[in-house]
Design an enzyme around this catalytic site. Structure first.
Site, PDB file in Angstrom:
ATOM      1  CG  HIS A   1    -104.126  -4.192 -47.842  1.00  0.00           C
ATOM      2  ND1 HIS A   1    -104.494  -4.246 -46.533  1.00  0.00           N
ATOM      3  CD2 HIS A   1    -102.829  -4.560 -47.891  1.00  0.00           C
ATOM      4  CE1 HIS A   1    -103.448  -4.635 -45.806  1.00  0.00           C
ATOM      5  NE2 HIS A   1    -102.427  -4.830 -46.600  1.00  0.00           N
TER       6      HIS A   1
ATOM      7  CG  ASP B   1    -107.971  -4.137 -46.996  1.00  0.00           C
ATOM      8  OD1 ASP B   1    -107.678  -5.327 -47.130  1.00  0.00           O
ATOM      9  OD2 ASP B   1    -107.199  -3.264 -46.539  1.00  0.00           O
TER      10      ASP B   1
ATOM     11  CD  GLU C   1     -96.254  -2.835 -42.252  1.00  0.00           C
ATOM     12  OE1 GLU C   1     -96.989  -1.999 -42.836  1.00  0.00           O
ATOM     13  OE2 GLU C   1     -96.690  -3.799 -41.615  1.00  0.00           O
TER      14      GLU C   1
ATOM     15  CG  HIS D   1     -94.110  -6.576 -38.761  1.00  0.00           C
ATOM     16  ND1 HIS D   1     -94.385  -5.908 -39.928  1.00  0.00           N
ATOM     17  CD2 HIS D   1     -95.219  -7.298 -38.475  1.00  0.00           C
ATOM     18  CE1 HIS D   1     -95.619  -6.215 -40.329  1.00  0.00           C
ATOM     19  NE2 HIS D   1     -96.140  -7.051 -39.457  1.00  0.00           N
TER      20      HIS D   1
ATOM     21  CG  ASP E   1     -97.906  -9.863 -37.397  1.00  0.00           C
ATOM     22  OD1 ASP E   1     -97.797  -9.148 -36.393  1.00  0.00           O
ATOM     23  OD2 ASP E   1     -98.003  -9.412 -38.555  1.00  0.00           O
TER      24      ASP E   1
ATOM     25  CG  ASP F   1    -101.398  -7.971 -36.624  1.00  0.00           C
ATOM     26  OD1 ASP F   1    -100.223  -7.614 -36.492  1.00  0.00           O
ATOM     27  OD2 ASP F   1    -101.896  -8.269 -37.733  1.00  0.00           O
TER      28      ASP F   1
END
Ligand code: XLS
Ligand code: NI
Ligand code: NI
Length: 434
Positions: free
Chosen positions: A99, A102, A230, A269, A305, A307
């Site tokens: 991103h 980031d 996404e 997701h 989420d 992850d």
């Protein structure tokens, strides 16, 4: 200076007991027509590897990042780039994703933030040239800042919408500058908290207009990679418009966006949407729109989420069956959108985490390839539909059948003798290969 206390992670084969070695991922090993690394196209996400401090809703960060001074300075952002490339090099990961926020700090105003981004992009570019690492996709963070709390491209406020557009314009230009292979839209705030204050129709119209502007700008600057949406059903918003593959495809079709867009499907997701990963991948692949994968997993006992890194052979086998079934990735790959647990706070835990994910996918690839070579699974499915290969079934598939034809056929042929679906037999067959 070394930031991770290990050498480059090597393939040592399945008998190795070295936790800092690959047991299955052997990058140059040929599986079918391509090497493992060409099939798998592993990518690391800058946000989890470099920026995730491992906080959770009940406590702050635990991650040890001795290279990071914790400041929002451009110097700190530039210093992280070296650490990240050391990480990629040691892991043998050849793609990455980011991103905008980031890689570079968001500063007091947009032009200062843009300048910071330019400086970091210049460094990333030289690091890419030095190492051969490629950008799998870039994206703009349109969810963290308070201005986006009510959405970005679906904000009720045109001023926020404009800011988001400016940010995506810049992120697209940075992606182009780094020869990014694709560009992702994940709409964490593109949804609503309550319908009481929401004009859903206007918000969706605005989102579509935004994506059309993105295509126009990409064409203008010569960025010709695909755009990915996404899907995710919720979190952070109560409802997110890009809920699942089917909802995204419907939106893209309705607004004339199908040509340029495909989907980036993330395991956690899919499960938040109440689907399996293989369901989401199959829906996307059927439409010719499976672009890329965010390779992680959730936790059946935790409802958000999480992850986590993929460690489940059934999951990676199913993913690779769909990927091989569509002929492999083109611009996409397997991006580990995954983070360590809060308890795994040492830098070396990043290695353990990625080794696990890469080895699990390497095995999933080999297993899926073996299942396809064996052919019994595909033969069973072909056979199951074989009554559509000739006679009345063929007439249906060719579009020349009427209800009168079906009635005549049913009257003549009487009660159908239906064959078993053999689910258990097929589950046993899959287990033969795992
Ligand atoms: C969050 C998303 C995010 C996207 C990129 O749940 O997975 O990380 O991949 O914005
Ligand atoms: Ni993701
Ligand atoms: Ni996610």
């Amino acid at each position: 200076m070394s930031h991770f206390p290990c050498d480059k992670i090597a393939y040592e084969g399945s008998s190795s007991k070295n936790p800092l070695a690959f047991k299955h991922y052997n990058p140059e090993e040929i599986v079918g027509e391509k090497s493992m690394k060409e099939h798998l196209r592993f990518a690391a996400p800058y946000w989890h590897v470099m920026r995730n401090i491992l906080a959770d809703p009940f406590g702050g960060g635990t991650a040890q990042m001795p290279w990071d001074d914790g400041s929002d300075s451009v110097e700190n952002a530039l210093a992280r780039v070296d650490v990240f490339f050391e990480f990629l090099e040691k892991m043998g990961i050849e793609y990455y994703c980011w991103h905008d926020r980031d890689i570079a700090p968001e500063l007091n105003d947009l032009s200062a933030s843009n300048d910071a981004l330019d400086q970091v992009v210049a460094k990333l570019k030289s690091k890419q040239e030095e190492t051969g690492v490629k950008l799998l996709w870039g994206t703009a963070c349109l969810f963290a800042h308070a201005r986006y709390s009510q959405g970005a491209a679906t904000s009720p406020d045109a001023n926020v919408y404009a800011y988001a557009g400016a940010q995506v314009k810049k992120a697209l230009e940075a992606t182009k500058e780094l020869d990014g292979l694709g560009y992702t839209f994940w709409g964490g705030r593109e949804g609503y908290s309550t319908l009481l204050n929401t004009n859903m129709k206007r918000e969706l119209d605005h989102l579509a207009a935004f994506l059309h502007m993105a295509i126009e700008h990409a064409d203008k600057i010569g960025f010709d990679g695909p755009f990915y949406i996404e899907p995710k059903p919720r979190e952070p918003s109560t409802h997110q418009y890009d809920s699942d593959s089917a909802a995204c495809l419907n939106f893209l079709r309705e607004y004339g966006l199908m040509e340029r867009f495909s989907l980036n499907i993330e395991t956690n997701h899919a499960t938040l949407a109440g689907h399996t990963m293989e369901h989401e991948l199959t829906v996307a692949a059927n439409a010719g729109k499976l672009g890329s994968v965010d390779a992680n997993r959730g936790d059946t006992l935790i409802g958000w989420d999480t992850d986590q890194f993929p460690t489940d052979l059934y999951l990676t086998t199913q993913v690779m069956l769909v990927v091989l079934g569509m002929g492999g990735f083109t611009t996409g790959g397997l991006n580990f959108d995954a983070k360590r647990r809060r308890e795994s706070h040492e830098p070396i835990d990043l290695m353990h985490a990625h080794i696990g994910g890469m080895d699990t996918f390497a095995r999933g690839l080999k297993i899926a390839h073996a299942i396809r070579e064996d052919g019994r699974l595909a033969d069973f499915v072909d056979q199951r539909y074989s009554s559509f290969d000739s006679g009345i079934g063929e007439k249906v598939e060719s579009g020349s059948c009427t209800f009168e034809d079906l009635e005549t056929y049913a009257l003549e042929n009487g009660e159908p003798g239906l064959a078993s679906g053999r689910q258990e037999m097929l589950e046993n067959l899959i287990n033969e290969f795992i």
